[in-house]
Write a protein that holds these residues in place. Structure first.
Motif, PDB file in Angstrom:
ATOM      1  N   VAL A   1       0.851  -1.182   0.000  1.00 39.99           N
ATOM      2  CA  VAL A   1       0.000   0.000   0.000  1.00 39.99           C
ATOM      3  C   VAL A   1       0.887   1.232   0.000  1.00 39.99           C
ATOM      4  N   SER A   2       0.676   2.092  -0.982  1.00 43.03           N
ATOM      5  CA  SER A   2       1.396   3.355  -1.064  1.00 43.03           C
ATOM      6  C   SER A   2       0.515   4.428  -0.434  1.00 43.03           C
ATOM      7  N   VAL A   3       1.038   5.143   0.568  1.00 42.03           N
ATOM      8  CA  VAL A   3       0.245   6.136   1.291  1.00 42.03           C
ATOM      9  C   VAL A   3       0.949   7.485   1.315  1.00 42.03           C
ATOM     10  N   ASN A   4       0.153   8.535   1.262  1.00 36.93           N
ATOM     11  CA  ASN A   4       0.649   9.884   1.513  1.00 36.93           C
ATOM     12  C   ASN A   4       0.455  10.158   2.990  1.00 36.93           C
ATOM     13  N   VAL A   5       1.510  10.561   3.664  1.00 30.48           N
ATOM     14  CA  VAL A   5       1.463  10.825   5.094  1.00 30.48           C
ATOM     15  C   VAL A   5       1.724  12.305   5.314  1.00 30.48           C
ATOM     16  N   THR A   6       0.806  12.963   6.033  1.00 35.10           N
ATOM     17  CA  THR A   6       1.004  14.343   6.455  1.00 35.10           C
ATOM     18  C   THR A   6       1.316  14.307   7.939  1.00 35.10           C
ATOM     19  N   PHE A   7       2.419  14.924   8.328  1.00 37.33           N
ATOM     20  CA  PHE A   7       2.859  14.834   9.717  1.00 37.33           C
ATOM     21  C   PHE A   7       3.530  16.123  10.164  1.00 37.33           C
ATOM     22  N   VAL A   8       3.675  16.240  11.478  1.00 31.95           N
ATOM     23  CA  VAL A   8       4.415  17.346  12.083  1.00 31.95           C
ATOM     24  C   VAL A   8       5.750  16.784  12.531  1.00 31.95           C
ATOM     25  N   ASP A   9       6.823  17.366  12.022  1.00 29.35           N
ATOM     26  CA  ASP A   9       8.166  16.915  12.375  1.00 29.35           C
ATOM     27  C   ASP A   9       8.571  17.538  13.702  1.00 29.35           C
TER      28      ASP A   9
END
Length: 98
Positions: free
Chosen positions: A81-89
């Motif tokens: 599964v290829s996913v786009n991840v939005t995160f806070v570094d």
């Protein structure tokens, strides 16, 4: 502060019906993404799903090893599964010491 990244995760699922095996595999995506990162996730969005392997196993069960034979089918599926991840570094946040 907010960053995006594309991640590929491999997940597996198994069940008595095809839909159950597929649903169990997809429910593992979030666990795998969290396992591979130490950042705070805001959004996990699947982009593409590829089937690596799909196996159908049929076994014959018998009561007391002799009586009442019945067929039981089990399904196993492995997905990439290829996913786009939005995160806070967290490394970008500067904490003040007092």
């Amino acid at each position: 502060m907010k960053k995006k990244e594309q991640i590929l995760v491999r997940v597996r699922g198994h069940g008595d019906v095809k839909q159950q095996a597929f649903a169990i595999a997809l429910s593992q995506v979030q666990k795998e993404v969290f396992k591979n990162t130490n950042n705070i996730m805001l959004r996990i969005e699947p982009i593409d799903i590829q089937v690596v392997s799909a196996i159908e196993k049929t076994i014959i069960e018998r009561f007391l090893f002799v009586f009442l034979p019945r067929k039981k089918t089990l399904y196993e599926i492995t997905l990439d599964v290829s996913v786009n991840v939005t995160f806070v570094d967290l490394s970008d946040i500067k904490f003040l010491t007092e």
